[in-house]
Design an enzyme around this catalytic site. Structure first.
Site, PDB file in Angstrom:
ATOM      1  CB  CYS A  58      11.147  31.911 -29.303  1.00  0.00           C
ATOM      2  SG  CYS A  58      10.293  33.452 -29.697  1.00  0.00           S
ATOM      3  CB  VAL A 194      -3.883  25.550 -28.107  1.00  0.00           C
ATOM      4  CG1 VAL A 194      -4.365  24.988 -29.423  1.00  0.00           C
ATOM      5  CG2 VAL A 194      -4.074  24.538 -26.975  1.00  0.00           C
TER       6      VAL A 194
END
Length: 412
Positions: A58, A194
């Site tokens: 990211c 999740v």
């Protein structure tokens, strides 16, 4: 697999972009999925590339490898990205040789992380290199380099406080909620996604906010149900997403969809919402932040949070660099010795030939007979001594004569 004994370290490059010059939206354009990575490796030989790996997280997209120029690596990478080569080149940093090696050590140590000391990158490096190795794009140089990098990272973690305290993107999200939202423990919270970041965020919500009004939604519902059961929380199927968005006051998004999961239409007229988007690329529609009832925070904003933990970590940076330099020196020593492998092989062959020379046997029959009995052991001892002297004296050159003299000298 290409030879390593003549490897030119100045042709080892890294080209990449990270959070320092690009926002999450731009980084998302250069994110590389596993499928794209596989295709990239398949095409690599067409670009004259045979040893490389890609690190895509990211906070960064980086390509490491051996090339004649960094352009080869950049051109290959951008065949698989939404962003263009021109954009990447404009924003990229390029390093070669020792500087590229130092960069990889720094990344693995958490010194180049968006949150200083974040060691999550170590697992991502292991995964990236393993993928490349499985496809035949690493060699002994790359494997040794990565092993030294991982050893250095482990030593830094064990011998310094660079990773001390609890600071991560998931913790920063919880810290933000704790500071900005009154009575946060009693707010209705929705966590979408999740995976690793989502799980960590969920546990931090429970541990640090003492929150239990949390509903989990995941594309694979069983994973959400399992985590909800583990932490005694609620869960819902993806089909109830719109309903749960409307009911929730705080929404955390940790998905990895290429398209926004939460749309503007989910939020219009649905009450005040704090939304924290931990995804890259963003998984909340950009126009949603224009709504007066929505306060949207992304990973770049969270990274700006500074606290005592980060200040303590910054004080550990010099210690970390000392450890890194020690491991780089060890790696470069190994690399130098690798360059002498052809010499060692040639000396070994010559020593084996000497003990069978008729003139040598005639001149020293007793010594020749003695050496023949333990020839392999004696030869290896000579080679080991030769390598040791080369390291200790830090000299280049041929040690033929010295090795031969040692081999034929009488033993006590």
């Amino acid at each position: 697999m290409h030879g390593n004994s003549t490897k030119d370290i100045t042709k080892f490059f890294i080209a990449g972009i990270n959070y320092k010059k690009t926002d999450a939206a731009i980084r998302g354009q250069f994110a590389v999925s596993n499928d794209q990575y596989a295709t990239l490796l398949t095409q690599a030989p067409q670009f004259g590339l045979h040893e490389l790996f890609v690190l895509s997280t990211c906070n960064r997209t980086e390509i490491y490898g051996f090339a004649e120029s960094a352009d080869q690596l950049i051109n290959l990478l951008c065949t698989q990205t939404e962003g263009t080569k021109e954009t990447f080149t404009q924003l990229a940093y390029v390093k070669k040789g020792i500087a590229a090696i130092e960069h990889l050590f720094s990344v693995a140590a958490g010194l180049d992380s968006q949150i200083l000391g974040d060691y999550e990158i170590v697992g991502q490096i292991k995964t990236a290199v393993k993928f490349s190795k499985e496809h035949g794009f690493t060699d002994s140089f790359m494997e040794r380099l990565v092993n030294c990098v991982l050893q250095s990272s482990k030593a830094i973690k064990n011998q310094t406080s660079l990773s001390g305290g609890t600071v991560s993107v998931s913790f920063a999200a919880v810290q933000y909620i704790r500071e900005k939202v009154a009575d946060a423990a009693n707010k209705k919270i929705l966590l979408l996604g999740v995976g690793k970041i989502g799980r960590n965020t969920c546990k931090n919500l429970v541990d640090y906010l003492d929150a239990d009004h949390i509903t989990l939604i995941n594309r694979t519902h069983d994973k959400a149900a399992q985590l909800a059961e583990e932490l005694d929380l609620h869960h819902a199927p993806l089909t109830e997403l719109a309903q749960k968005i409307e009911e929730s006051e705080i929404i955390l998004v940790a998905t990895n969809s290429v398209e926004p999961t939460i749309k503007r239409t989910h939020l219009e007229g649905k009450g005040e919402k704090l939304i924290i988007d931990l995804s890259v690329p963003f998984n909340v529609e950009e126009s949603a932040q224009e709504l007066p009832n929505v306060h949207l925070v992304n990973v770049d904003e969270l990274s700006k949070l500074k606290d005592e933990t980060l200040q303590m970590r910054e004080a550990e940076v010099p210690k970390a660099w000392t450890i890194i330099r020690e491991h780089i020196d060890e790696f470069l020593e190994w690399f130098e010795m690798r360059k002498h492998v052809p010499v060692f092989k040639a000396v070994k062959i010559k020593l084996k030939e000497i003990q069978t020379f008729p003139s040598y046997i005639q001149l020293s029959p007793e010594l020749a007979a003695c050496q023949t009995i333990n020839a392999d052991e004696r030869i290896q001892r000579v080679i080991n001594g030769m390598a040791f002297k080369m390291r200790q004296r830090n000299q280049r050159g041929c040690y033929y004569i010295e090795a031969i003299n040692e081999f034929i000298a009488p033993t006590n």
